[in-house]
Scaffold this motif. Sequence first.
Motif, PDB file in Angstrom:
ATOM      1  N   VAL A  66      11.319   7.045  -3.275  1.00  0.00           N
ATOM      2  CA  VAL A  66      11.587   8.124  -2.329  1.00  0.00           C
ATOM      3  C   VAL A  66      13.069   8.114  -1.959  1.00  0.00           C
ATOM      4  CG1 VAL A  66      11.120   9.014  -0.015  1.00  0.00           C
ATOM      5  CG2 VAL A  66       9.248   8.117  -1.411  1.00  0.00           C
ATOM      6  N   THR A  67      13.730   9.242  -2.127  1.00  0.00           N
ATOM      7  CA  THR A  67      15.138   9.409  -1.777  1.00  0.00           C
ATOM      8  C   THR A  67      15.299  10.676  -0.941  1.00  0.00           C
ATOM      9  OG1 THR A  67      15.722  10.796  -3.676  1.00  0.00           O
ATOM     10  CG2 THR A  67      15.775   8.392  -4.012  1.00  0.00           C
ATOM     11  N   PRO A  68      16.444  10.854  -0.273  1.00  0.00           N
ATOM     12  CA  PRO A  68      16.646  12.077   0.519  1.00  0.00           C
ATOM     13  C   PRO A  68      16.628  13.352  -0.311  1.00  0.00           C
ATOM     14  CG  PRO A  68      18.209  10.377   1.181  1.00  0.00           C
ATOM     15  CD  PRO A  68      17.536   9.883  -0.065  1.00  0.00           C
ATOM     16  N   GLN A  69      16.790  13.240  -1.624  1.00  0.00           N
ATOM     17  CA  GLN A  69      16.835  14.419  -2.492  1.00  0.00           C
ATOM     18  C   GLN A  69      15.473  14.754  -3.118  1.00  0.00           C
ATOM     19  OE1 GLN A  69      18.982  11.654  -3.068  1.00  0.00           O
ATOM     20  NE2 GLN A  69      20.495  12.530  -1.676  1.00  0.00           N
ATOM     21  N   ALA A  70      14.466  13.952  -2.854  1.00  0.00           N
ATOM     22  CA  ALA A  70      13.180  14.101  -3.544  1.00  0.00           C
ATOM     23  C   ALA A  70      12.312  15.199  -2.939  1.00  0.00           C
ATOM     24  CB  ALA A  70      12.419  12.776  -3.512  1.00  0.00           C
ATOM     25  N   THR A  71      11.420  15.727  -3.771  1.00  0.00           N
ATOM     26  CA  THR A  71      10.327  16.566  -3.287  1.00  0.00           C
ATOM     27  C   THR A  71       9.104  15.675  -3.189  1.00  0.00           C
ATOM     28  OG1 THR A  71      11.193  18.609  -4.251  1.00  0.00           O
ATOM     29  CG2 THR A  71       8.826  18.531  -3.805  1.00  0.00           C
ATOM     30  N   VAL A  72       8.617  15.488  -1.969  1.00  0.00           N
ATOM     31  CA  VAL A  72       7.557  14.522  -1.688  1.00  0.00           C
ATOM     32  C   VAL A  72       6.356  15.222  -1.087  1.00  0.00           C
ATOM     33  CG1 VAL A  72       6.932  12.450  -0.371  1.00  0.00           C
ATOM     34  CG2 VAL A  72       9.245  12.675  -1.316  1.00  0.00           C
ATOM     35  N   VAL A  73       5.173  14.874  -1.583  1.00  0.00           N
ATOM     36  CA  VAL A  73       3.918  15.347  -0.995  1.00  0.00           C
ATOM     37  C   VAL A  73       3.218  14.146  -0.370  1.00  0.00           C
ATOM     38  CG1 VAL A  73       1.735  16.542  -1.375  1.00  0.00           C
ATOM     39  CG2 VAL A  73       3.715  17.074  -2.825  1.00  0.00           C
ATOM     40  N   GLU A  74       2.939  14.227   0.920  1.00  0.00           N
ATOM     41  CA  GLU A  74       2.127  13.189   1.547  1.00  0.00           C
ATOM     42  C   GLU A  74       0.717  13.718   1.727  1.00  0.00           C
ATOM     43  OE1 GLU A  74       1.652  10.258   5.403  1.00  0.00           O
ATOM     44  OE2 GLU A  74       3.177  11.829   5.470  1.00  0.00           O
ATOM     45  N   ILE A  75      -0.248  12.953   1.234  1.00  0.00           N
ATOM     46  CA  ILE A  75      -1.653  13.344   1.301  1.00  0.00           C
ATOM     47  C   ILE A  75      -2.281  12.814   2.581  1.00  0.00           C
ATOM     48  CG2 ILE A  75      -3.878  13.250   0.135  1.00  0.00           C
ATOM     49  CD1 ILE A  75      -1.685  14.724  -1.427  1.00  0.00           C
ATOM     50  N   SER A  76      -2.926  13.693   3.314  1.00  0.00           N
ATOM     51  CA  SER A  76      -3.628  13.317   4.545  1.00  0.00           C
ATOM     52  C   SER A  76      -2.731  12.529   5.494  1.00  0.00           C
ATOM     53  CB  SER A  76      -4.892  12.509   4.204  1.00  0.00           C
ATOM     54  OG  SER A  76      -5.765  13.250   3.394  1.00  0.00           O
ATOM     55  N   PRO A  77      -1.708  13.167   6.063  1.00  0.00           N
ATOM     56  CA  PRO A  77      -0.757  12.462   6.921  1.00  0.00           C
ATOM     57  C   PRO A  77      -1.293  12.058   8.282  1.00  0.00           C
ATOM     58  CG  PRO A  77      -0.252  14.797   6.867  1.00  0.00           C
ATOM     59  CD  PRO A  77      -1.332  14.576   5.852  1.00  0.00           C
ATOM     60  N   GLY A  78      -2.526  12.442   8.610  1.00  0.00           N
ATOM     61  CA  GLY A  78      -3.132  12.005   9.860  1.00  0.00           C
ATOM     62  C   GLY A  78      -2.332  12.459  11.066  1.00  0.00           C
ATOM     63  N   GLY A  79      -1.988  11.500  11.936  1.00  0.00           N
ATOM     64  CA  GLY A  79      -1.221  11.814  13.132  1.00  0.00           C
ATOM     65  C   GLY A  79       0.265  11.944  12.897  1.00  0.00           C
ATOM     66  N   GLY A  80       0.720  11.658  11.676  1.00  0.00           N
ATOM     67  CA  GLY A  80       2.126  11.859  11.348  1.00  0.00           C
ATOM     68  C   GLY A  80       2.989  10.619  11.412  1.00  0.00           C
ATOM     69  N   TRP A  81       2.395   9.445  11.193  1.00  0.00           N
ATOM     70  CA  TRP A  81       3.185   8.211  11.234  1.00  0.00           C
ATOM     71  C   TRP A  81       4.332   8.272  10.223  1.00  0.00           C
ATOM     72  CZ3 TRP A  81       5.092   3.942   8.774  1.00  0.00           C
ATOM     73  CH2 TRP A  81       5.397   2.831   9.562  1.00  0.00           C
ATOM     74  N   TYR A  82       4.031   8.589   8.986  1.00  0.00           N
ATOM     75  CA  TYR A  82       5.084   8.700   7.978  1.00  0.00           C
ATOM     76  C   TYR A  82       5.837  10.030   8.074  1.00  0.00           C
ATOM     77  CZ  TYR A  82       4.908   4.461   5.140  1.00  0.00           C
ATOM     78  OH  TYR A  82       5.045   3.167   4.696  1.00  0.00           O
ATOM     79  N   THR A  83       5.237  11.023   8.708  1.00  0.00           N
ATOM     80  CA  THR A  83       5.925  12.300   8.901  1.00  0.00           C
ATOM     81  C   THR A  83       7.199  12.106   9.713  1.00  0.00           C
ATOM     82  OG1 THR A  83       3.812  13.484   8.829  1.00  0.00           O
ATOM     83  CG2 THR A  83       5.680  14.658   9.789  1.00  0.00           C
ATOM     84  N   GLU A  84       7.153  11.227  10.696  1.00  0.00           N
ATOM     85  CA  GLU A  84       8.320  10.963  11.527  1.00  0.00           C
ATOM     86  C   GLU A  84       9.486  10.412  10.710  1.00  0.00           C
ATOM     87  OE1 GLU A  84       7.181   8.465  14.783  1.00  0.00           O
ATOM     88  OE2 GLU A  84       5.781   9.940  15.626  1.00  0.00           O
ATOM     89  N   ILE A  85       9.185   9.796   9.603  1.00  0.00           N
ATOM     90  CA  ILE A  85      10.216   9.254   8.708  1.00  0.00           C
ATOM     91  C   ILE A  85      10.596  10.279   7.642  1.00  0.00           C
ATOM     92  CG2 ILE A  85      10.713   7.479   6.975  1.00  0.00           C
ATOM     93  CD1 ILE A  85       8.770   5.640   8.523  1.00  0.00           C
ATOM     94  N   LEU A  86       9.596  10.862   6.994  1.00  0.00           N
ATOM     95  CA  LEU A  86       9.842  11.705   5.828  1.00  0.00           C
ATOM     96  C   LEU A  86      10.408  13.079   6.182  1.00  0.00           C
ATOM     97  CD1 LEU A  86       6.620  10.808   3.818  1.00  0.00           C
ATOM     98  CD2 LEU A  86       8.960  10.120   3.267  1.00  0.00           C
ATOM     99  N   ALA A  87       9.972  13.665   7.273  1.00  0.00           N
ATOM    100  CA  ALA A  87      10.447  15.017   7.621  1.00  0.00           C
ATOM    101  C   ALA A  87      11.963  15.063   7.813  1.00  0.00           C
ATOM    102  CB  ALA A  87       9.716  15.531   8.855  1.00  0.00           C
ATOM    103  N   PRO A  88      12.540  14.206   8.641  1.00  0.00           N
ATOM    104  CA  PRO A  88      14.002  14.264   8.782  1.00  0.00           C
ATOM    105  C   PRO A  88      14.748  13.750   7.557  1.00  0.00           C
ATOM    106  CG  PRO A  88      13.116  12.443  10.079  1.00  0.00           C
ATOM    107  CD  PRO A  88      11.944  13.239   9.578  1.00  0.00           C
ATOM    108  N   LEU A  89      14.162  12.798   6.842  1.00  0.00           N
ATOM    109  CA  LEU A  89      14.799  12.269   5.638  1.00  0.00           C
ATOM    110  C   LEU A  89      14.994  13.347   4.590  1.00  0.00           C
ATOM    111  CD1 LEU A  89      15.739   9.763   3.922  1.00  0.00           C
ATOM    112  CD2 LEU A  89      13.383   9.692   3.070  1.00  0.00           C
ATOM    113  N   LEU A  90      13.995  14.220   4.447  1.00  0.00           N
ATOM    114  CA  LEU A  90      13.992  15.212   3.370  1.00  0.00           C
ATOM    115  C   LEU A  90      14.456  16.596   3.822  1.00  0.00           C
ATOM    116  CD1 LEU A  90      10.520  14.128   1.938  1.00  0.00           C
ATOM    117  CD2 LEU A  90      12.756  13.568   0.985  1.00  0.00           C
TER     118      LEU A  90
END
Length: 280
Positions: A66-90
Amino acid sequence: MLTQLSRVLSRPTLLLSSLLLSSAVVATTPIASLEQAISNNPLRSAANMTRDQYRNPLPTLQFFDVTPQATVVEISPGGGWYTEILAPLLAEQGVYYAAHFPASAEGYGQRSRQAFVEKLSANPAYSKVKLTEFAPRPGIEIAPAGSADVVLTFRNLHNWYMAGGEEAMLTAFAHFYTALKPGGVLGIVEHRLPETQLDTDWTRSGYMPESLTIKLAEQAGFTLEARSEINANPKDTADHPGGVWTLPPTLRLGEQDRDKYLAIGESDRMTLKFRKPATP
């Protein structure tokens, strides 16, 4: 006198406006690196950051390319634990798809998706998140075909297996395969069942056999590229009375043996990196 009074009364409003503007600026400050997205990111809640010791987000996301330039799909993000990291990163150079429960979901799925939608709406830092749908059934598009560099799923496989067995898992893997570019990465983190417990009644424990996971992913067309012990926990025996939910953070048994399960920590987890072949 009236002019002075109006100035005094306006100060709280001006202060509130200033604070709101400052908050918006902080929330939308560009994240330049994966390290910053994890350790110096105002979006991350303190409660979520305390779980880094078990989820190891930095080495895990690095392992999955995973890099800032990637297109990433997160499956079933639930409450957004990884969303807090991935959304601003990407947000600046990449693309982040959050494939949550379908909008037509009922019960828990409906409540979970609605809470996630509210989370996204509450902060402009989430404005570029592309909310899609996922369920282990035909007719779902998690992202445009061939668009993703990386598909990620964290501790979800057991739910699909419990709902529909191997068929549901194969359907899920087929969705991931379709969304990925040739050469793209599928990253899986899942509660790991020891292979010595395959002959036990494990199917509703929340744990999955690593061998079965690999078999089904390869059956769907993926190639296993690497395994990692980043998220391993040798203290976890995977044979708890309430399944994996006996351990934190759920602590299903409440106060019963609470200190014992806190001392074990969160579950032992497989971390598997698969790749979609670059050529058919």
